[in-house]
Design a protein around this motif. Structure first.
Motif, PDB file in Angstrom:
ATOM      1  N   TRP A  14      15.089   3.729   0.050  1.00 28.30           N
ATOM      2  CA  TRP A  14      15.502   4.923   0.884  1.00 28.30           C
ATOM      3  C   TRP A  14      14.205   5.529   1.557  1.00 28.30           C
ATOM      4  N   ALA A  15      13.247   5.708   0.765  1.00 29.67           N
ATOM      5  CA  ALA A  15      11.877   6.488   1.154  1.00 29.67           C
ATOM      6  C   ALA A  15      11.406   5.828   2.371  1.00 29.67           C
ATOM      7  N   GLN A  71      20.488  10.901  -1.830  1.00 27.20           N
ATOM      8  CA  GLN A  71      19.458   9.972  -1.899  1.00 27.20           C
ATOM      9  C   GLN A  71      18.079  10.774  -2.325  1.00 27.20           C
ATOM     10  N   ARG A  72      17.648  11.871  -1.475  1.00 26.84           N
ATOM     11  CA  ARG A  72      16.510  12.544  -1.770  1.00 26.84           C
ATOM     12  C   ARG A  72      16.318  12.946  -3.400  1.00 26.84           C
ATOM     13  N   GLY A 119       7.898   8.284  -0.933  1.00 26.19           N
ATOM     14  CA  GLY A 119       7.728   6.868  -1.181  1.00 26.19           C
ATOM     15  C   GLY A 119       6.277   6.436  -1.649  1.00 26.19           C
ATOM     16  N   THR A 145       5.346   7.592  -5.102  1.00 22.65           N
ATOM     17  CA  THR A 145       6.324   6.659  -5.980  1.00 22.65           C
ATOM     18  C   THR A 145       5.867   5.334  -5.969  1.00 22.65           C
ATOM     19  N   ALA A 172      15.023   3.906  -4.825  1.00 24.30           N
ATOM     20  CA  ALA A 172      14.505   5.303  -4.310  1.00 24.30           C
ATOM     21  C   ALA A 172      13.464   4.635  -3.208  1.00 24.30           C
ATOM     22  N   ALA A 215      15.700   9.898  -5.454  1.00 21.16           N
ATOM     23  CA  ALA A 215      14.298   9.460  -5.411  1.00 21.16           C
ATOM     24  C   ALA A 215      13.587  10.638  -6.174  1.00 21.16           C
TER      25      ALA A 215
END
Length: 512
Positions: free
Chosen positions: A353-354, A315-316, A364, A367, A350, A319
């Protein structure tokens, strides 16, 4: 050929009943055959069960050759090598025999002609939809038929059409998945079913008790396909579930490779997934070479991914991939409005998740800041408000009272003023944002906040305060102005002064 649940067996059964130009039609069900070595015996037994010999397949071919024959071989995918060998033998030794095979992937034998059985058509995600328009699509027609069978009362209403269309799109138009989900509408309602589609419970909803075990739930159907994948392909599939929608091979490699999976493994696995109808090719723009996991496959794989210890690293990487893309666009164009729709979907994932447990707030926040102008240009103020609130909630200490902090406050103020959530909390944003903009000497954002504050007072009917703000804004743009700022100052004074003078009895100028 087609994905599980698309209706291959149903179609060939109906076809067999309608054909009149064959002397003999034999049906071979391989769903209970567990080994490639047993395929020949299964085919021979279905052709002529009374024959006992040391070479049953050759004897079966001899029997078929005496007449114009059609051999239907159903459910081939789990013993596909054995089927390929058996079918090649039949076609080589009996010119009067035709073979019709069903599988989630092609047999790849000489003389094979592949017919791709596609899912049912689903309504596009465009504009307002009426019930009549929605019901013209076969997926919606099937959904409503099964919903009524499951206890749903009443015909499809216009206001429900978009909900049913969205459900059918989420289920990829897969007939079996549609039937299983529609059967629960009587219990959960249409809104409830749509809300539950991301829940693993949906995968376990049971259908007809007399159906084959792998057709009784969506999970059983997908389990059947999943166990046919190699270990590496299973891992790649699970990791691909982090993509919200379309992706390219390069993007998949950036995100999925690592922790025991090489770049070559990713390419080979995606090829296998395309062959097995679990990944579809062709996205929003076919020139991009976009690929997409089928939605029900993605939901299934996402739950598989939750059990993997390295899921946060995947997931990282996902992102960071989209953060890098947004940085590049920001550098080229000065603002980030060139994102394709599928990029925005992945950026949303992303962000989720962040700002979650195990995420990375630093990723996050940056973004979110890069996406703000896109949301504002698209007038998606409610979503902009949501992400600004999350970013400020998780704002790392090193970003407190910085230009980044101020940018989030400005965007949250705009989104609150123009969104549908009401003005609750906006006064506090002005109280925090205006002093910070002055401390940082950011005259542009200070002017924007003053303009917003004037609008806020006007909406509240506080014309005295509105006049004060209008004059403060005009004074600010006298020293730090642009043509747009001067226009806004004139608009504020024209709108605020008459109201204010009536409200305060025609007194002279007021100052902050």
């Amino acid at each position: 050929m087609g994905p599980g649940g698309v209706g291959k067996t149903t179609l060939v059964t109906a076809l067999a009943r309608s054909l009149r130009n064959f002397d003999e039609i034999r049906f071979v069900d391989l769903s209970v055959v567990t080994d490639d070595a047993l395929v020949e015996a299964a085919v021979a037994s279905s052709v002529n069960s009374s024959v006992r010999s040391s070479d049953p397949l050759r004897d079966a071919v001899t029997w078929l050759s005496k007449r114009r024959s059609l051999l239907i071989v159903d459910n081939c995918e789990h013993v596909i090598n054995g089927v390929a060998d058996a079918v090649s033998f039949v076609l080589k030794h009996s010119l009067s025999t035709h073979v019709l095979a069903t599988s989630i992937e092609a047999l790849r034998v000489t003389g094979e002609a592949v017919y791709l059985l596609r899912p049912l058509g689903t309504p596009p995600h465009t504009g307002r939809m009426t019930a009549n328009h929605a019901l013209a699509w076969p997926s919606v027609e099937l959904f409503m038929s099964r919903a009524v069978d499951g206890g749903h009362k009443g015909a499809l209403a216009d206001e429900e059409a978009a909900i049913v269309a969205a459900i059918c799109r989420r289920l990829d138009g897969n007939p079996l998945a549609i039937e299983l989900v529609a059967s629960r509408v009587g219990m959960y309602g249409l809104d409830g079913v749509l809300e539950l589609l991301d829940n693993q419970l949906t995968l376990r909803w049971r259908g007809d008790r007399d159906a084959t075990p792998r057709h009784q739930t969506v999970q059983s159907l997908l389990d059947w396909s999943y166990v046919l994948l190699s270990k590496n392909t299973q891992t790649v599939l699970n990791r691909l579930s982090v993509f919200a929608s379309e992706f390219t091979i390069d993007a998949a490699t950036d995100v999925v490779a690592g922790s025991g999976i090489s770049d070559a493994d990713v390419s080979m696995a995606i090829s296998e997934l395309v062959d097995k109808s679990m990944v579809s090719s062709g996205g929003v723009d076919e020139t991009t070479g976009a690929l997409k996991l089928r939605e029900i496959v993605r939901t299934y794989a996402a739950f598989r991914l939750t059990r993997e210890p390295g899921r946060h690293e995947t997931q990282r990487r996902h992102a960071l991939l989209y953060l890098r893309r947004m940085r590049a666009r920001e550098g080229r164009s000065g603002k980030n409005t060139s994102l394709h729709d599928f990029d925005i979907g992945n950026v949303r994932t992303a962000l989720e998740w962040a700002f979650s447990e195990g995420g990375d707030a630093e990723i996050g926040v940056e973004t979110c800041c890069l996406l703000l102008e896109t949301f504002q240009d698209l007038m998606q103020f409610d979503e902009c408000r949501r992400w600004c609130q999350r970013a400020l909630e998780f704002l790392p200490p090193k970003h407190q009272n910085t230009e980044l902090h101020l940018k989030l406050l400005e965007s949250l103020t705009i989104a609150t003023l123009f969104g549908h959530g009401g003005d609750t909390g906006v006064a506090n944003l002005f109280d925090v944002g205006l002093p910070l903009s002055r401390r940082l000497k950011n005259h542009r954002i200070e002017s924007h906040l003053l303009a917003g504050l004037g609008m806020y007072h006007l909406k509240q009917g506080d014309f005295r305060s509105g006049l004060n703000v209008a004059e403060a804004y005009a004074n600010k743009v006298d020293h730090h102005s642009s043509s747009n700022d001067n226009f806004v100052a004139g608009w504020m004074l024209v709108n605020d002064v008459p109201h204010a003078r009536r409200a305060i009895g025609g007194c002279g100028h007021l100052r902050l």
